[in-house]
Design a protein around this motif. Structure first.
Motif, PDB file in Angstrom:
ATOM      1  N   HIS A  20      50.080  49.060  46.694  1.00  9.64           N
ATOM      2  CA  HIS A  20      50.027  47.749  46.039  1.00  9.64           C
ATOM      3  C   HIS A  20      48.731  47.413  45.322  1.00  9.64           C
ATOM      4  O   HIS A  20      48.502  46.260  44.982  1.00  9.64           O
ATOM      5  CB  HIS A  20      50.358  46.658  47.082  1.00  9.64           C
ATOM      6  N   TRP A  21      47.847  48.400  45.104  1.00 14.89           N
ATOM      7  CA  TRP A  21      46.594  48.085  44.407  1.00 14.89           C
ATOM      8  C   TRP A  21      46.448  48.931  43.148  1.00 14.89           C
ATOM      9  O   TRP A  21      45.969  50.068  43.213  1.00 14.89           O
ATOM     10  CB  TRP A  21      45.388  48.319  45.327  1.00 14.89           C
ATOM     11  N   PRO A  22      46.832  48.372  42.011  1.00 12.36           N
ATOM     12  CA  PRO A  22      46.689  49.140  40.758  1.00 12.36           C
ATOM     13  C   PRO A  22      45.232  49.492  40.467  1.00 12.36           C
ATOM     14  O   PRO A  22      44.947  50.530  39.853  1.00 12.36           O
ATOM     15  CB  PRO A  22      47.234  48.187  39.678  1.00 12.36           C
ATOM     16  N   GLY A  23      44.280  48.660  40.926  1.00 16.09           N
ATOM     17  CA  GLY A  23      42.860  48.892  40.632  1.00 16.09           C
ATOM     18  C   GLY A  23      42.258  50.064  41.390  1.00 16.09           C
ATOM     19  O   GLY A  23      41.098  50.445  41.151  1.00 16.09           O
ATOM     20  N   LEU A  24      43.018  50.661  42.284  1.00 16.02           N
ATOM     21  CA  LEU A  24      42.513  51.752  43.120  1.00 16.02           C
ATOM     22  C   LEU A  24      41.936  52.904  42.295  1.00 16.02           C
ATOM     23  O   LEU A  24      40.925  53.507  42.657  1.00 16.02           O
ATOM     24  CB  LEU A  24      43.683  52.261  43.980  1.00 16.02           C
ATOM     25  N   THR A  25      42.580  53.166  41.160  1.00 12.69           N
ATOM     26  CA  THR A  25      42.173  54.316  40.350  1.00 12.69           C
ATOM     27  C   THR A  25      40.854  54.069  39.601  1.00 12.69           C
ATOM     28  O   THR A  25      40.264  54.999  39.071  1.00 12.69           O
ATOM     29  CB  THR A  25      43.267  54.624  39.303  1.00 12.69           C
ATOM     30  N   GLU A  26      40.425  52.812  39.540  1.00 12.87           N
ATOM     31  CA  GLU A  26      39.197  52.512  38.768  1.00 12.87           C
ATOM     32  C   GLU A  26      37.971  52.340  39.654  1.00 12.87           C
ATOM     33  O   GLU A  26      36.915  51.908  39.184  1.00 12.87           O
ATOM     34  CB  GLU A  26      39.390  51.207  37.979  1.00 12.87           C
ATOM     35  N   LEU A  27      38.094  52.666  40.940  1.00 18.70           N
ATOM     36  CA  LEU A  27      36.967  52.411  41.844  1.00 18.70           C
ATOM     37  C   LEU A  27      35.786  53.319  41.545  1.00 18.70           C
ATOM     38  O   LEU A  27      35.973  54.506  41.238  1.00 18.70           O
ATOM     39  CB  LEU A  27      37.406  52.649  43.288  1.00 18.70           C
TER      40      LEU A  27
END
Ligand code: HEM
Length: 403
Positions: free
Chosen positions: A58-65
């Motif tokens: 549920h976290w689309p931002g995971l790939t931008e960490l």
């Protein structure tokens, strides 16, 4: 941006609470999340099926960490704490019986024996000499309890404790975070290998390893992270509760007098400490799986991260209009959300309350004249957005002139 050193976390939370039901804040590593500091909104979001802790789903931002994200060890932990819905219910149901009130009560004699041994050592400190009670009592007691439960051998305990402490510092840079995360991983893998080679009558051997073996998709990392969840949740929190109870009583001697006179009891003191100085401030992260309207013009969009400030709930003037920032065990309503709310409510709440009560009653009964060594110098808080408590608490166990 939230202060990663958490120098004034209650004041910071109060300012955010006044601004709205959710306020967008910047976390270390430049991650944006909705900070939730109001009691009613914390209850609503922690029990809302539109809010998940599962970062993989549920976290689309995971790939931008960024690399070396200081919150990664907790936020990206692959344990039951970061699962959602039916998967969470299944994993939690497996371990929950180990934390039920009757099972916890059966640990009482061992906890008491450990507290007696540690308080004996404090009683042997020469009159007038000071000692840090966090290191001398809170830490070894909680470490012993959780490590006994998990079957952690003595030789590995200190290294694990230090590695977990280090990971909770949210004021470090990316390079340091990578070093500390690597160190924690090494210590946990060492523990897992040890337990695989030396099974015993403990939670790790009885439950965690067999449960992982039964799960088809379970990986070594999930097992390592489950050990981290149990160790971290079981020790970093109770250490602070014990130390904060002692700090509250010693900085409010009038309340200690009321306690001795029977006007308030230990339950009042411990619950009021949980309300006033909850050991968990922010716990990263949750994610909206749908758009959520919170009123006052605030809309949390699907995929947005949410960070709950559990320790802020107890000081919300909406439920404690009468001096919420004052430690007062005589208040009748001590409502707090220090152990969370909803499906992820703390599994260790009974254990934490029991070990805290044993630690503080054993100390106060045995050393009724103990006092702060530096009453004019309050110890600084731990530099962490996640845990809340004093870095140390120097006491004089037996003042040269009691009184
Ligand atoms: C004063 C001590 C403690 C405090 C303040 C505390 C606080 C919390 C909070 C706030 C949560 C909810 C997290 C969330 O919803 O995001 C939680 C969950 C949890 N706690 Fe504690 N805790 C304490 C002691 C313990 C102990 C002694 C254990 C024992 C191992 C423990 C094990 C857990 C576990 C396994 C979870 C995850 C439950 C789940 O996700 O379903 N805690 N705790």
């Amino acid at each position: 941006m939230l202060d990663p050193n958490a120098r004034a976390s209650h004041a910071e939370a109060a300012a955010l609470r006044a601004r709205g039901p959710a306020v967008l804040v910047e976390l270390p590593g430049g991650v944006l999340a909705w900070s939730i500091t109001r009691h009613d909104i914390i209850q609503a979001l922690t029990s809302d099926p539109r809010v998940s802790r599962d970062f993989r789903r549920h976290w689309p931002g995971l790939t931008e960490l960024p690399d070396g994200w200081p919150l990664a060890s907790v936020a990206l932990q692959q344990s039951l704490a970061n699962t959602y819905g039916a998967e969470h219910r299944r994993s939690r149901a497996r371990v929950a019986p180990s934390f039920a009130p009757r099972r916890v009560e059966s640990m009482r004699p061992r906890i008491q024996a450990t507290a007696d041994r540690l308080v004996d050592a404090l009683a042997a400190v020469p009159p007038g000499e000071s000692v840090d009670v966090r290191q001398a009592l809170s830490l070894p007691l909680t470490m012993t309890v959780i490590c006994d439960l998990l079957g952690v051998p003595d030789v590995l305990r200190a290294g694990l404790g230090a590695a977990i402490d280090a990971i909770l510092d949210t004021a470090i840079d990316a390079a340091e975070a990578i070093v500390r995360q690597g160190e924690l991983q090494e210590r946990l893998v060492e523990l897992l290998k040890y337990k695989q080679d030396h099974p015993g009558a403990d939670l790790t051997s009885d439950l965690l390893i067999p449960a992982a073996a039964a799960e088809e998709e379970s990986s070594e990392q999930q097992l390592v992270d489950s050990l981290f969840l149990m160790l971290g949740a079981g020790y970093e929190t109770s250490v602070n509760l014990i130390t904060s109870v002692l700090s509250e009583l010693l900085t409010h001697p009038e309340q200690a007098t009321r306690l001795r006179a029977g006007v308030v009891d230990w339950t009042d003191v411990i619950e009021e400490t949980l309300r006033h100085e909850g050991p968990v401030m922010y716990l990263p992260l949750r994610y909206a799986i749908d758009d959520i309207e919170l009123g006052e013009g605030v809309l949390i969009r699907r995929g947005d991260p949410i960070i709950i400030a559990f320790a802020a709930a107890g000081r919300d003037p909406a439920i404690h209009p009468d001096a919420p920032d004052t430690f007062d065990p005589t208040r009748t309503d001590k409502a707090h959300l220090a152990f969370g709310y909803g499906p992820h409510f703390c599994l260790g709440a009974h254990l934490a309350r029991l070990e805290t009560r044993i630690a503080v009653t054993t100390l106060f009964d045995r050393l009724p004249h103990l006092a702060l060594a530096h009453p004019e110098q309050p110890p600084p808080p731990i530099p962490s957005l996640m845990v809340n408590g004093p870095t140390h608490l120097d006491i004089i166990p037996t003042p040269a002139t009691p009184g």
